[in-house]
Design an enzyme around this catalytic site. Structure first.
Site, short mmCIF file in Angstrom:
data_model
loop_
_atom_site.label_atom_id
_atom_site.label_comp_id
_atom_site.label_asym_id
_atom_site.label_seq_id
_atom_site.Cartn_x
_atom_site.Cartn_y
_atom_site.Cartn_z
N LEU A 131 0.82 -1.21 0.00
CA LEU A 131 0.00 0.00 0.00
C LEU A 131 0.85 1.26 0.00
CD1 LEU A 131 -2.75 -1.07 2.58
CD2 LEU A 131 -2.73 -1.37 0.09
N ASP A 156 11.35 3.38 4.71
CA ASP A 156 11.09 1.95 4.88
C ASP A 156 12.36 1.28 5.37
OD1 ASP A 156 9.82 -0.53 4.85
OD2 ASP A 156 8.88 -0.17 2.90
N ASP A 209 13.58 2.30 10.84
CA ASP A 209 12.51 1.62 11.56
C ASP A 209 11.61 2.68 12.18
OD1 ASP A 209 10.88 0.20 13.29
OD2 ASP A 209 12.50 -1.04 14.10
N TYR A 233 -2.03 -7.95 16.27
CA TYR A 233 -2.31 -7.12 15.09
C TYR A 233 -3.62 -6.33 15.27
CZ TYR A 233 -3.03 -5.87 10.18
OH TYR A 233 -3.23 -5.17 9.02
#
Length: 266
Positions: free
Chosen positions: A17, A36, A56, A167
């Site tokens: 995405l 990233d 990170d 998650y």
């Protein structure tokens, strides 16, 4: 806010995405900064970015100099799209297949999912918003956008499956902080929204068992398929351009409501 000419930061820009959003913003004339982790295979960046940074998002010590570099080399960013995220199962306990011994799940996997998905999102928001407020410390009274933030939640924030406690809770946190942050940042002319995608064609899908993935797609009423990155990016651009979108979480899921696959219940 018209993306053309704006400085936009997209996290998770290397794939999925985030990559789709970075491409869409670039096509619209924005100067895009991609953030990233370094690619695992060492592949070169293929996106035409104004700046590509590795780091990170959960690590303040990495993000603070990254944002400072953006400000020094390009200027103050006015668009932030957070797409960096990981799946990472975190079952409550595990059973040794050979001995049958039951042991509680180690905490490190849960912490990592929370750190990247929730803490990492907040980490970039605080740096982005502080930069805008530093440049414009006065209360925004002219009604114009000074900044827009688009975060990535998930339908798992509402209907997470088994083994998605980490998650689901991380994405629920992203959804839950949308309104209070919108209220806090309103005086500075900064809007914030979150998108909650269903099952999309990303690298993360490869981490889902085949039977679960099939059921997730079968359960989508219409269109009966996985979502595409360009569809997510299209909605992200709409959020950036539509000033009345603020403080809300928007589902983009084909009307799916996730249910537990029978195989998982057996």
């Amino acid at each position: 806010m018209d993306p053309k000419g704006q400085i936009a930061i997209v996290t998770g820009s290397g794939s999925g995405l985030g990559r789709a959003v970075a491409q869409a913003l670039t096509r619209r004339g924005a100067r895009v900064v991609g953030i990233d982790l370094p690619p695992r295979d060492g592949a070169a960046e293929l996106l035409e970015l104004a700046l590509s940074l590795h780091g990170d998002v959960a690590d303040a010590a990495q993000m603070e100099p990254a944002f400072a570099r953006v400000d020094q080399e390009l200027g103050c960013p006015t668009i932030l799209v957070n797409c960096a995220g990981i799946l990472g199962p975190a079952r409550v306990f595990q059973i040794d297949r050979e001995t049958g011994e039951v042991s509680p799940r180690a905490m490190d996997r849960l912490r990592r999912v929370i750190d990247v998905n929730l803490t990492g999102t907040f980490n970039t928001i605080r740096l982005f918003a502080a930069g805008l407020a530093r440049g414009n410390p006065q209360v925004a009274l002219d009604g114009a956008d000074r900044g827009v933030i688009v975060n990535t939640a998930s339908v798992a924030a509402y209907e997470a499956l088994s083994a998605q406690a980490a998650y689901g809770s991380s994405k629920a946190g992203v959804a839950a902080m949308t309104l209070p942050l919108a209220r806090e940042l309103a005086r500075y002319g900064i809007r914030i929204v979150a998108l909650a995608p269903g099952t999309f064609e990303t690298g993360m899908v490869g981490d889902i068992p085949d039977h679960t993935r099939r059921r997730l797609v079968e359960d989508v009423p219409f269109p009966n398929r996985m979502g595409r990155g360009d569809e997510f990016a299209h909605l992200a651009l709409a959020c950036i351009e539509n000033q009345m979108l603020n403080g809300s979480v928007l589902r983009i899921d084909g009307a799916v409501r996730m249910r537990e696959p029978r195989e998982a219940l057996a």
